[in-house]
Scaffold this motif. Structure first.
Motif: not given
Length: 671
Positions: A172, A174, A670
């Protein structure tokens, strides 16, 4: 206070929904349409065990991280605008927040709080350091009512529990940048990825935020209250097998601010004439090891070892004039080392939990007070330790009835040593029981009744040598609560309602007879009566409505301070009403608009009810558009530029100014 129309209608609406929820026939069936959005089943850990939110016999609000990010909530104090029953005292200094839950507040100089803050299981037990950057969030759980059975001292009125996302096998990333009025700039980022698949993972998240002030110094020509904040969180997670999960976390927050949002009640608004430098250079650090292991037979072990520190370092002018006559300064170092061990499992159809908790406080205090004739410095050390044994059982009594019972025995000891004076000690043993009975009307509707007790630790008046540093005893609270909660319309509508009555004994009340002298006494007893309502409704076609309302009446039953009688007065900082309603539309074309209204009633700033902050309503607006991994959004906070100054803080010598309207634009990427 002029109440908004929704504050009259919402209780009736929720009452009708609660009655409808009692009948199985009233429950709408889930839609077969795959395009129709429903509310997800929410799992929380408010009882230190995983449970469905709708099955908990308590008043709980859960905010998931994605929703908070979408709404632009990046400050802990902003939770009061979306959580019924929770407000914060007006103070105006970054890194120091004193929450007010169900009308129960605590004093900054008591070095304890009435509501506990937990960040990934690590406790913050006082207003100093009661903050978090809300980075890379999984969820925030707000538990209202006494939680001392499971969480101990200073969870007297509730708990705010923040859960950061754990790194795992899913990469992940962002990145968010922001520009806002008053030259505001911000950068937030998060990165998580596996280092060794299925075994070792790491994450990092951070924030830098800066904004010019709005208080004009007419002597220097500068703005006094500039803000700069830096936060970072690191996590390293290890899962050597399917039964063991260990996470090492480090977090740091820094505040490089100008003056507090303070001015003189006798001066023109948002102006000072100070020649005394005012600043905030506070920092906080947390290091924690969280280990979970599952044994055979479903028995689980959890261990949380943590070191939490906060350096409260400020200087603040209090006369707001060119001549250096009055100022205060603090150089306090607070640290807490804690260890919790708990086991959970099942005995037949019952669930059980037993735990052991111990911590040690190590605080070094230096308070400086400038008076017209002299400068006084008070130094002291404050040492404390606490040990506790607790248990909680959930026992099915039949197909629809469930009993929850728990208790905690906690021993707290405090050693206080002022420089140049003899040491003093105090100790107390408290018992915090809880009993709740739950009835499941239908699979999606339940009602409950509970009785519980909370406690806030005692202490010493550490900066009042004239009173021989007098001790004050723990404050105790007993709560009676009934509630109903559930879902309707095929799980497109979630509702909850709660009524409570609380009795407070040995209330810790702060008094300030003259500038520079603050002391705390147990001179009062009181009670609090209130109701809370929440509604989350996926209306369809991209629309979603969220609302909440809290009604509260907290009054002193008995309070005599010298010759002054304050019987019947309102508890400081406790509003009689607060509420919010927000409406959001997410279009198929990937754009959204959102409007929120938040209102709170008048609060008094002192026990005599002489000084106050008037009630107010605030409107926040937001709109945005997504383009693949990118999103751009604009917002307006306090769109009507509402003023809600706290006039007469610090016994009449200070006004805490409310921030003006703020415009901003945010760009987010993102992975």
């Amino acid at each position: 206070m002029t109440r908004h129309p929704f504050s009259y209608r919402l209780p009736g609406i929720l009452g009708a929904l609660a009655i409808a929820g009692l009948s199985p026939a009233a429950q709408a069936q889930p839609s077969d349409s795959p395009e129709e959005k429903t509310l997800p089943t929410v799992t929380v850990t408010v009882g230190k065990q995983s449970q469905a939110l709708d099955a908990i016999a308590a008043s709980v609000t859960m905010h998931d991280g994605e929703s908070l990010e979408a709404e632009g909530v990046t400050r802990l104090e902003s939770l009061e605008q979306i959580t019924p029953g929770l407000t914060f005292q007006p103070f105006g200094q970054g890194g120091v927040n004193s929450p007010v839950m169900r009308g129960v507040s605590a004093q900054f100089f008591s070095f304890s709080s009435s509501t506990l803050l937990l960040v990934d299981g690590v406790p913050t037990l006082m207003a100093q350091g009661f903050d978090d950057g809300l980075l890379d969030l999984e969820r925030v759980e707000v538990m209202r009512g006494p939680q001392s059975t499971l969480y101990g001292r200073n969870a007297e009125a509730g708990v705010i529990s923040i859960h950061t996302r754990k790194p795992d096998n899913t990469p992940r990333a962002a990145l968010s940048t922001e520009l806002s009025s008053r030259s505001g700039r911000a950068l937030r980022f998060s990165l998580s990825r596996p280092l060794v698949k299925d075994t070792l993972y790491a994450s990092i998240s951070g924030e830098w935020r800066q904004q010019d002030g709005f208080i004009n110094n007419l002597t220097t020509g500068q703005r006094e209250d500039d803000r700069e904040r830096r936060n970072v969180k690191l996590a390293l997670r290890w899962t050597p097998d399917t039964r063991t999960d260990a996470t090492l976390r480090f977090a740091r927050q820094e505040f490089h601010d100008g003056a507090a949002l303070w001015g003189s009640p006798s001066s023109p608004r948002v102006t000072v004439r100070s020649n005394t430098p005012s600043w905030n250079r506070s920092t906080g650090d947390t290091l924690a090891l969280d280990v979970a292991h599952e044994f055979g037979g479903g028995i689980k072990l959890r261990s949380i070892t943590a070191y939490n520190s906060f350096h409260d370092r400020i200087q603040q002018d209090t006369d707001f004039q060119p001549a250096e006559m009055l100022y205060i300064a603090r150089n306090h170092r607070f640290s807490n080392l804690s260890q919790e061990l708990r086991l959970e499992g099942r005995a037949g159809t019952s669930r059980w939990l037993v735990g052991l908790y111990a911590d040690r406080d190590d605080h070094d205090l230096l308070n400086t007070q400038k008076l017209p004739a002299a400068v006084s410095r008070s130094a002291a050390s404050l040492r404390g330790q606490s040990t506790a044994l607790f248990t909680n059982w959930t026992i099915p009594l039949g197909p629809q009835w469930t009993l929850e019972a728990g208790a905690r025995v906690e021993r707290t000891e405090i050693d206080f040593t002022p420089t140049g004076s003899a040491s003093q000690s105090a100790g107390n043993t408290s018992v915090s029981p809880k009993l709740a009975l739950q009835y499941q009307f239908t699979p999606s509707t339940q009602a409950y009744a509970s009785i519980s007790q909370g406690v806030r630790t005692g202490g010493f008046n550490v900066f009042v040598p004239a009173a021989d540093y007098a001790a004050y005893t723990p404050e105790k609270l007993r709560s009676f609560e009934i509630g109903i909660k559930g879902t309707l319309a095929g799980q497109r509508l979630r509702y909850s309602a709660a009524l409570y009555y609380m009795q407070m004994r040995q209330m810790q009340v702060q008094q300030m007879p003259m500038p520079g002298m603050v002391y705390i006494t147990n001179a009062a007893s009181g009670h609090s009566t209130g109701a809370e309502f929440e509604l989350d409704w996926v209306m369809g076609q991209g629309w979603q409505l969220k609302s909440g309302l809290a009604l509260n009446r907290t009054r002193f039953d008995r309070f005599q301070d010298g010759t002054n009688i304050y019987d019947g007065n309102r508890n400081p900082f406790a509003p009689d009403a607060s509420g919010h309603v927000s409406l959001r539309y997410d279009a198929p074309a990937k754009w959204h608009v959102q409007a929120q209204m938040y209102g709170v009633g008048k609060v008094y700033l002192d026990a005599a009810n002489r000084y106050s902050r008037n009630g107010y309503g605030m409107v926040n607006l937001q709109a945005g558009r997504s383009f693949g991994p990118w999103e751009i959004s604009g917002y307006v906070r306090n769109a009507t530029n509402k003023r809600y100054d706290a006039v007469g803080y610090q016994n009449g010598i200070v006004t805490v100014y409310s921030p003006p309207r703020e415009f901003g634009v945010r760009l987010t990427w993102r992975l």
